[in-house]
Motif scaffolding. Structure first.
Motif, short mmCIF file in Angstrom:
data_model
loop_
_atom_site.label_atom_id
_atom_site.label_comp_id
_atom_site.label_asym_id
_atom_site.label_seq_id
_atom_site.Cartn_x
_atom_site.Cartn_y
_atom_site.Cartn_z
N SER A 13 0.76 -1.17 0.12
CA SER A 13 0.18 0.02 -0.06
C SER A 13 0.89 1.30 0.04
CB SER A 13 -0.81 0.07 1.25
OG SER A 13 -1.69 -1.03 1.30
N ALA A 14 1.85 1.13 0.76
CA ALA A 14 2.84 2.36 1.03
C ALA A 14 3.46 2.83 -0.45
CB ALA A 14 3.87 2.18 2.00
N ILE A 15 3.89 1.63 -1.19
CA ILE A 15 4.72 2.03 -2.36
C ILE A 15 3.49 2.30 -3.66
CG2 ILE A 15 6.74 0.72 -1.77
CD1 ILE A 15 5.71 -1.14 -3.99
N SER A 16 2.33 2.07 -3.43
CA SER A 16 1.22 2.25 -4.29
C SER A 16 0.98 3.66 -4.52
CB SER A 16 -0.19 1.46 -4.02
OG SER A 16 -0.89 2.26 -2.86
N VAL A 17 1.77 4.60 -3.98
CA VAL A 17 1.71 6.04 -3.96
C VAL A 17 2.13 6.62 -5.24
CG1 VAL A 17 1.05 6.39 -1.62
CG2 VAL A 17 3.31 6.64 -2.55
N CYS A 18 3.15 5.38 -5.79
CA CYS A 18 3.90 5.83 -7.03
C CYS A 18 3.32 5.18 -8.10
CB CYS A 18 5.31 5.36 -6.61
SG CYS A 18 6.69 5.72 -7.79
N PRO A 19 3.12 5.60 -9.27
CA PRO A 19 2.17 4.90 -10.26
C PRO A 19 3.13 3.89 -11.21
CG PRO A 19 2.78 7.08 -11.08
CD PRO A 19 3.32 7.14 -9.55
N GLU A 20 4.55 3.74 -10.94
CA GLU A 20 5.24 3.06 -11.74
C GLU A 20 5.07 1.45 -11.67
OE1 GLU A 20 9.56 2.66 -9.12
OE2 GLU A 20 9.39 3.55 -10.97
N GLY A 21 4.54 1.06 -10.83
CA GLY A 21 4.33 -0.36 -10.31
C GLY A 21 5.44 -1.13 -9.80
N TYR B 269 -6.30 5.18 -10.57
CA TYR B 269 -6.87 5.47 -9.19
C TYR B 269 -8.62 5.46 -9.41
CZ TYR B 269 -8.58 7.40 -4.85
OH TYR B 269 -9.15 7.41 -3.52
N GLY B 270 -9.19 4.98 -8.36
CA GLY B 270 -10.50 5.08 -8.09
C GLY B 270 -10.61 4.94 -6.69
N MET B 271 -11.98 5.78 -6.28
CA MET B 271 -12.03 5.47 -4.82
C MET B 271 -12.64 4.07 -4.58
SD MET B 271 -13.80 9.05 -2.97
CE MET B 271 -14.49 9.54 -4.24
N PRO B 272 -12.36 3.88 -3.17
CA PRO B 272 -13.12 2.26 -2.78
C PRO B 272 -14.42 2.06 -3.26
CG PRO B 272 -11.86 3.49 -1.16
CD PRO B 272 -11.75 4.28 -2.10
N GLY B 273 -14.82 1.23 -3.69
CA GLY B 273 -16.33 0.98 -3.67
C GLY B 273 -16.95 1.34 -4.95
N THR B 274 -16.18 2.22 -6.05
CA THR B 274 -16.74 3.13 -7.11
C THR B 274 -16.79 2.37 -8.23
OG1 THR B 274 -14.60 4.22 -7.51
CG2 THR B 274 -16.12 5.24 -5.99
N LYS B 275 -17.20 2.73 -9.58
CA LYS B 275 -17.19 2.18 -10.59
C LYS B 275 -15.84 2.62 -11.24
CE LYS B 275 -22.14 2.46 -12.22
NZ LYS B 275 -22.98 3.68 -12.47
N GLU B 276 -15.32 3.67 -10.94
CA GLU B 276 -13.94 4.14 -11.51
C GLU B 276 -13.02 3.24 -11.01
OE1 GLU B 276 -16.22 6.37 -9.77
OE2 GLU B 276 -16.64 7.14 -11.79
N LEU B 277 -13.18 2.73 -10.01
CA LEU B 277 -11.83 1.44 -9.53
C LEU B 277 -12.10 0.24 -9.91
CD1 LEU B 277 -9.54 0.94 -7.62
CD2 LEU B 277 -11.06 0.17 -5.98
N ARG B 278 -13.36 -0.07 -10.22
CA ARG B 278 -13.78 -1.32 -11.14
C ARG B 278 -13.22 -1.21 -12.49
NH1 ARG B 278 -19.57 -4.36 -11.68
NH2 ARG B 278 -18.79 -5.74 -13.10
N LYS B 279 -13.32 -0.01 -13.18
CA LYS B 279 -13.22 0.28 -14.47
C LYS B 279 -11.41 0.11 -14.94
CE LYS B 279 -13.81 3.40 -18.22
NZ LYS B 279 -13.99 4.99 -18.27
N ALA B 280 -10.93 0.73 -13.63
CA ALA B 280 -9.34 0.86 -13.70
C ALA B 280 -8.88 -0.53 -13.56
CB ALA B 280 -8.86 1.77 -12.54
N VAL B 281 -9.32 -1.27 -12.44
CA VAL B 281 -8.82 -2.58 -12.42
C VAL B 281 -9.04 -3.41 -13.62
CG1 VAL B 281 -8.85 -4.75 -11.09
CG2 VAL B 281 -9.14 -2.39 -9.68
#
Ligand SMILES: [Zn+2]
Length: 340
Positions: free
Chosen positions: A103-111, A132-144
């Protein structure tokens, strides 16, 4: 209930308890599912404690439309699990964690590039970061969904400023993936952040009188000290902790201030609205409605400080948008804190 379904539900309960025990998530955060057929999977419920889970609380969900029967609501991220089962027919289990280093390193988008062959066998060559998408949102689902289909060989994914997602052939393998990811993420974190140098000198203990004054001032029964390596290290900077992670802003508060040890008034004021306050050079104090709540705040604060220390040094890292962070705090306080 078929025997297959029953067995899968029992395995999911065991994995959920193991996840909390190993510190890969706290309380009811994170979610676990197992496929039971081409069309269905079973998943942990939304907002129920993992300690008391029974098979009737594990929800059977249809992959095609995330529909389910019964009164127990599946995890709010059930849609993400359904998408993974749809996109990857060989996947038999999905685990979403809030594990510390990942989680801590997830602040950096490089993977995260995986170097060792042993870890590559579990996770693939890269653990990509989704949008990024807020938890429980369609945006997060789409991003994943996008990243899971763009990187068909990857079995671990970072959800920015939030946590991780692991997909595997079965629960046991997926659990091993989560552990391997944490190991790699820890190495990456420590290659950038030299916590120990900054945290080496332990602060003097806070006095009993200080606890009494703060407890009285903010009216909380549960006030605990937080002095993990990252919390202590960050507190020495004397700066405000920005909302680097979703769960930090939800459970501890948005922008955790840092007060001087002599400024009890400011500490009390902060703890009236938030669940943590940093004390310059000393670490932090955390509150909660119960001791378990306060301990969860302490754990999440440590992770938030790790994210901040990492984020300040890593390229392209940034904290949450302040509006998203405030919205999450609001939703958490008024809708979910009672369910925990
Ligand atoms: Zn989550």
């Amino acid at each position: 209930m078929t025997t297959e379904e029953e067995k899968a539900k029992t395995a999911v309960i065991q994995a959920a308890k193991e996840l909390v025990k190993k510190g890969l998530t706290a309380r009811t955060w994170g979610n676990i599912s197992a496929r039971i057929s081409d069309t269905q999977f079973v998943i942990t419920p939304s907002g129920l404690s993992y300690d008391t889970l029974t098979a009737d609380k594990i929800v059977t969900v249809n992959i095609c439309d995330v529909s389910y029967e019964g009164d127990v609501k599946p995890s709010s991220e059930a849609g993400i699990h359904a998408d993974v089962y749809k996109l990857r027919p060989s996947v038999g289990a999905v685990i979403h964690t809030h594990q510390k280093a990942a989680s801590a390193i997830s602040v950096c988008p490089e993977g995260l590039l995986i170097e060792s062959e042993k870890e590559k066998a579990l996770l693939g060559n890269i653990v990509p970061c989704t949008a990024y998408g807020m938890p429980g949102t369609k945006e997060l689902r789409k991003a994943v969904r996008k990243t899971v289909s763009d990187d068909p060989e990857s079995r671990g994914f970072l959800l920015p400023r939030h946590g991780a997602l692991l997909v595997g052939s079965d629960l046991k393998t997926t659990f091993l993936e989560a552990e391997a990811l944490e190991c790699v993420a820890e190495k990456k974190y420590h290659s950038i952040v030299r916590e120990s140098g900054l945290a080496r000198k332990r602060p003097p203990e806070l006095t009993k009188a200080l606890y009494i004054r703060i407890r009285r001032g903010c009216g909380t029964a549960h006030l605990i000290y937080a002095g993990g390596a990252a919390t202590l290290c960050f507190s020495k900077k004397g700066e405000k902790l920005l909302p680097w992670l979703d769960d930090l802003s939800q459970i501890a508060g948005v922008n955790i201030c840092c007060c001087d040890i002599s400024d009890v008034k400011s500490m009390v004021r902060e703890l009236q609205h938030k669940n943590a306050v940093l004390i310059k050079g000393y670490g932090a104090l955390c509150t909660g409605n119960t001791r378990e709540d306060a301990l969860a705040v302490k754990m999440i604060l440590e992770k938030g400080c790790m994210a901040a220390l990492y984020g300040e040094k890593a390229a392209d890292a940034r904290p949450l948008n302040p509006i998203d962070a405030r919205l999450q705090r609001f939703v958490y306080r008024y809708h979910y804190s009672k369910m925990s």
